[in-house]
Structure formats: structure tokens, C-alpha cells
Motif scaffolding. Sequence first.
Motif, PDB file in Angstrom:
ATOM      1  N   PHE A 151       0.793  -1.225   0.000  1.00  0.00           N
ATOM      2  CA  PHE A 151       0.000   0.000   0.000  1.00  0.00           C
ATOM      3  C   PHE A 151       0.830   1.282   0.000  1.00  0.00           C
ATOM      4  O   PHE A 151       0.286   2.370  -0.178  1.00  0.00           O
ATOM      5  N   ARG A 152       2.126   1.183   0.236  1.00  0.00           N
ATOM      6  CA  ARG A 152       2.922   2.403   0.375  1.00  0.00           C
ATOM      7  C   ARG A 152       2.950   3.189  -0.934  1.00  0.00           C
ATOM      8  O   ARG A 152       3.085   2.614  -2.013  1.00  0.00           O
ATOM      9  N   THR A 175       1.879  10.118   2.557  1.00  0.00           N
ATOM     10  CA  THR A 175       1.728   9.276   3.744  1.00  0.00           C
ATOM     11  C   THR A 175       0.331   8.667   3.756  1.00  0.00           C
ATOM     12  O   THR A 175      -0.668   9.393   3.698  1.00  0.00           O
ATOM     13  N   VAL A 176       0.282   7.353   3.809  1.00  0.00           N
ATOM     14  CA  VAL A 176      -0.983   6.619   3.825  1.00  0.00           C
ATOM     15  C   VAL A 176      -1.120   5.909   5.170  1.00  0.00           C
ATOM     16  O   VAL A 176      -0.147   5.344   5.679  1.00  0.00           O
ATOM     17  N   SER A 232      -1.283   1.193  10.766  1.00  0.00           N
ATOM     18  CA  SER A 232       0.015   1.273  10.098  1.00  0.00           C
ATOM     19  C   SER A 232       0.133   2.678   9.515  1.00  0.00           C
ATOM     20  O   SER A 232      -0.768   3.130   8.808  1.00  0.00           O
ATOM     21  N   VAL A 233       1.233   3.359   9.831  1.00  0.00           N
ATOM     22  CA  VAL A 233       1.540   4.660   9.260  1.00  0.00           C
ATOM     23  C   VAL A 233       2.638   4.440   8.230  1.00  0.00           C
ATOM     24  O   VAL A 233       3.758   4.043   8.579  1.00  0.00           O
ATOM     25  N   LEU A 234       2.300   4.660   6.963  1.00  0.00           N
ATOM     26  CA  LEU A 234       3.207   4.375   5.851  1.00  0.00           C
ATOM     27  C   LEU A 234       3.675   5.691   5.242  1.00  0.00           C
ATOM     28  O   LEU A 234       3.039   6.229   4.330  1.00  0.00           O
ATOM     29  N   PRO A 235       4.783   6.251   5.733  1.00  0.00           N
ATOM     30  CA  PRO A 235       5.243   7.528   5.192  1.00  0.00           C
ATOM     31  C   PRO A 235       5.917   7.339   3.843  1.00  0.00           C
ATOM     32  O   PRO A 235       6.419   6.260   3.526  1.00  0.00           O
ATOM     33  N   ALA A 236       5.907   8.405   3.052  1.00  0.00           N
ATOM     34  CA  ALA A 236       6.601   8.349   1.766  1.00  0.00           C
ATOM     35  C   ALA A 236       8.084   8.086   1.980  1.00  0.00           C
ATOM     36  O   ALA A 236       8.719   7.355   1.216  1.00  0.00           O
ATOM     37  N   GLN A 237       8.643   8.680   3.032  1.00  0.00           N
ATOM     38  CA  GLN A 237      10.040   8.466   3.395  1.00  0.00           C
ATOM     39  C   GLN A 237      10.106   8.142   4.883  1.00  0.00           C
ATOM     40  O   GLN A 237       9.306   8.638   5.658  1.00  0.00           O
ATOM     41  N   GLY A 238      11.063   7.324   5.269  1.00  0.00           N
ATOM     42  CA  GLY A 238      11.239   7.031   6.686  1.00  0.00           C
ATOM     43  C   GLY A 238      10.576   5.740   7.116  1.00  0.00           C
ATOM     44  O   GLY A 238       9.873   5.083   6.333  1.00  0.00           O
ATOM     45  N   PRO A 239      10.788   5.372   8.381  1.00  0.00           N
ATOM     46  CA  PRO A 239      10.311   4.071   8.865  1.00  0.00           C
ATOM     47  C   PRO A 239       8.799   4.017   9.054  1.00  0.00           C
ATOM     48  O   PRO A 239       8.153   5.027   9.339  1.00  0.00           O
ATOM     49  N   VAL A 240       8.267   2.810   8.910  1.00  0.00           N
ATOM     50  CA  VAL A 240       6.851   2.544   9.156  1.00  0.00           C
ATOM     51  C   VAL A 240       6.598   2.541  10.664  1.00  0.00           C
ATOM     52  O   VAL A 240       7.417   2.061  11.449  1.00  0.00           O
ATOM     53  N   ILE A 241       5.464   3.095  11.056  1.00  0.00           N
ATOM     54  CA  ILE A 241       4.997   3.021  12.443  1.00  0.00           C
ATOM     55  C   ILE A 241       3.761   2.133  12.445  1.00  0.00           C
ATOM     56  O   ILE A 241       2.927   2.219  11.535  1.00  0.00           O
ATOM     57  N   GLY A 242       3.633   1.291  13.454  1.00  0.00           N
ATOM     58  CA  GLY A 242       2.436   0.458  13.544  1.00  0.00           C
ATOM     59  C   GLY A 242       2.277  -0.102  14.937  1.00  0.00           C
ATOM     60  O   GLY A 242       3.273  -0.454  15.584  1.00  0.00           O
ATOM     61  N   PHE A 243       1.045  -0.160  15.420  1.00  0.00           N
ATOM     62  CA  PHE A 243       0.780  -0.705  16.754  1.00  0.00           C
ATOM     63  C   PHE A 243      -0.727  -0.868  16.939  1.00  0.00           C
ATOM     64  O   PHE A 243      -1.522  -0.376  16.127  1.00  0.00           O
ATOM     65  N   THR A 281      -2.528  11.679   3.764  1.00  0.00           N
ATOM     66  CA  THR A 281      -3.477  12.127   2.741  1.00  0.00           C
ATOM     67  C   THR A 281      -4.661  11.182   2.601  1.00  0.00           C
ATOM     68  O   THR A 281      -5.619  11.490   1.903  1.00  0.00           O
ATOM     69  N   LEU A 282      -4.587  10.013   3.258  1.00  0.00           N
ATOM     70  CA  LEU A 282      -5.669   9.023   3.176  1.00  0.00           C
ATOM     71  C   LEU A 282      -5.568   8.070   4.345  1.00  0.00           C
ATOM     72  O   LEU A 282      -4.460   7.660   4.723  1.00  0.00           O
TER      73      LEU A 282
END
Length: 369
Positions: free
Chosen positions: A157-158, A163-164, A176-187, A291-292
Motif C-alpha cells: 500500500f505504500r 503518507t498513507v 500502520s503509518v506508511l510515510p513516503a520516506q522514513g520508517p513505518v509506524i504500527g501498533f 493524505t488518506l
Amino acid sequence: MGDLYIGLMSGTSLDGVDAVLVDFAGKRLQVLGHRSAPFSDELKSELLALNTSGADELHRAALAGNAVSRIYASLVQQLLSDLQLNASRISALGAHGQTVRHRPQEFDGTGYTLQLQNPALLAELTGIRVVADFRSRDVAAGGQGAPLVPAFHHGVFREPDQTVLVLNIGGISNISVLPAQGPVIGFDCGPGNALMDYWCQQHTGAPYDAQGRWAAQGTVHPALLEIFLKEPFLQKAPPKSTGRDLFNVAWLNSKLQHFAELRPADVQATLTELTAQACANTVKQYGGGATLMAVCGGGALNNHLMHRLKDLLAPLPVEPTDVLGLPVMQVEACAFAWLARQTILGQAGNLPNVTGAQGARVLGAIYPA
């Protein structure tokens, strides 16, 4: 078709099993088939009972694991029949099992996570290689063992320029936080459908609040909602994960003890608002610049809950994951097909930044066909 995997998922909502047959041969995965089956009332009750200690639980857990695997095997056979495929065409099955305990890092510093199934029986019944027990290796490496889906979300999905957010609302909700750049955050955010489903079952006889219609008839009780939202887990910083070990009937009853006069529909409305606000607060804290937000899991079918998320997060678009190409009830099963493939390829399936593990690990145990 040369890169075929089956994913089997039964989540904390205890509503049953979703099975998908996925082709990974192209640039984007393709779901070739989807089947689902509910748990019988008897099995659902037993799995729910096994969330807490009880008499003869080792014996009962073993038999429940056999029963889960037989349902898995039946769905696999249906998928193969639908597509007129021989079992030999499938590289592996990714079978999640049914979580009944999730206590990472507790007791002895390592803790444990337990998903009931019998992967050896599943391999025997299907004639297909099985990958199972995905969470334990991450826990052994000092992680939470959950959520594991952010690695899959990142893979499919990235977007390269935005940022999705992907919000899964099953029995428990996770983001799940999927940034265009940088590490994924999820919890894990907190409760999803588990408490709402229980309350609905108790007071209406229905297994869940279809489209949130019952909750929409009730009124949110501000004082009760405030008590719900004071739960320490909701304020805890990630990495974090939870389950029915915390958000269960005992938890709910303890919060309701001074609210006996409330109409059941008002409690349902307040439970729905708890899920909505726990998820929205998470987005506001960790999802800046998105953005979504794409929502999957059974909660995405709860119209009232989705309306509340849209109201709380406006102007952020909140849509089902269908807009990203995967129907809401297929995402998690696809994730375990993807995780099985990672295991077979000898590639990591966890994200240490998400789970808190000491490093990337190949997850799962393989049961040959």
C-alpha cells in the motif's frame, strides 16, 4: 500463475475464517479466490472460554486447535475447487491460528503469545506446505509479536509521494503509518469490535451490530466514555499490542458497575465511540501529514463507526481499503499469505520499529507437505 500462496486468518473478533488464494507473480499481488466460513456457536464459545484459565484447558485447547485446522482445510479445498487447481500448485499456506492468549514481555521478561491450530494436521489434510506460528519468533527476539500486518501494508500500500494510513478494525484495532520516506509506524490502538460484539450478543442475540444500526439508536454517555478512555493502554507509547487479555468482559463489567441504569443501546453507542476515539486519537498523534486513511476488517462494514471516524478526522479522507485495490475482508488473510511467502523465501516478516524486536527476523515454522 507460478507464485501461489494461500492465507488463512481468524482474528480476535471470533467471527470465523477468511481464506484467500494469492498470486504474487506480477508487480502487484492478485487475489484469485476468497472464501470465508463462520465458527460454529460451540467452537466460538470454546475459543472465547480459552481466553481465560479453566478446567482441563490443555486438552480443550488441543481439540479446539484441531477444529480450527479442519475449518482451514475445508476452505483450502473450496478455493482449489473454485479455481480447478491441484494442491501441488500452491507454494505454501500461511495459517495464523486463533489467538487465545497474548502476553508478550510479561511474567519472565519474554512472555508468550498463543494461537490455537494444528499445522501438522493442516498439512496432512491439504497436502500443502504450511507456515504457522508467525508471532513467537518476534516475541523471542524481545518484540510484541504484533502487529505483523504493517510489514505487509508497507509492501502493498505504500505510496512514493504521500503518507498513507491503514487502519484494521477487527476484534482489536491496529494502525500502520506508511510515510513516503522514513520508517513505518504500527501498533494496536485499542479495542475494535470485540466489546461491541459481546454487548450486542448479550442484549440483542445478534453476533454483531450490523452496520452499527443499534449503536446509532443510542446516545453516547460522556462520563462512561471518559472512564473508558482513561484505560492506561490507550495512553501508552508504542511499541504496544493488546487483545482479549485486557479488553474483555471483566474489563467492561468493571467500568459499567456504576452505570447500571444506562440503556443497553446507550452502552453500545459509547463502546462504538470508544473504538472511534481510540483510533482517531492515534491518528492525530502519529498520522500527521497523511493524505488518506484506508480502513479494513469487519469494522469497515460498520457504517456508524465509519461515519464517526470521518467526523473525528475531517478533512482527512477515510475510505475502505477497496480504494487501494483490496476488499476490506481480504487484507489480513492476504497478509498471512505474504508472510508465508517471506518465510519460504528466507526473508524477514517483522518490522523491529513496529514490534520492538531486537532485529529483523524470519518468522514462522514450516510443516512440509
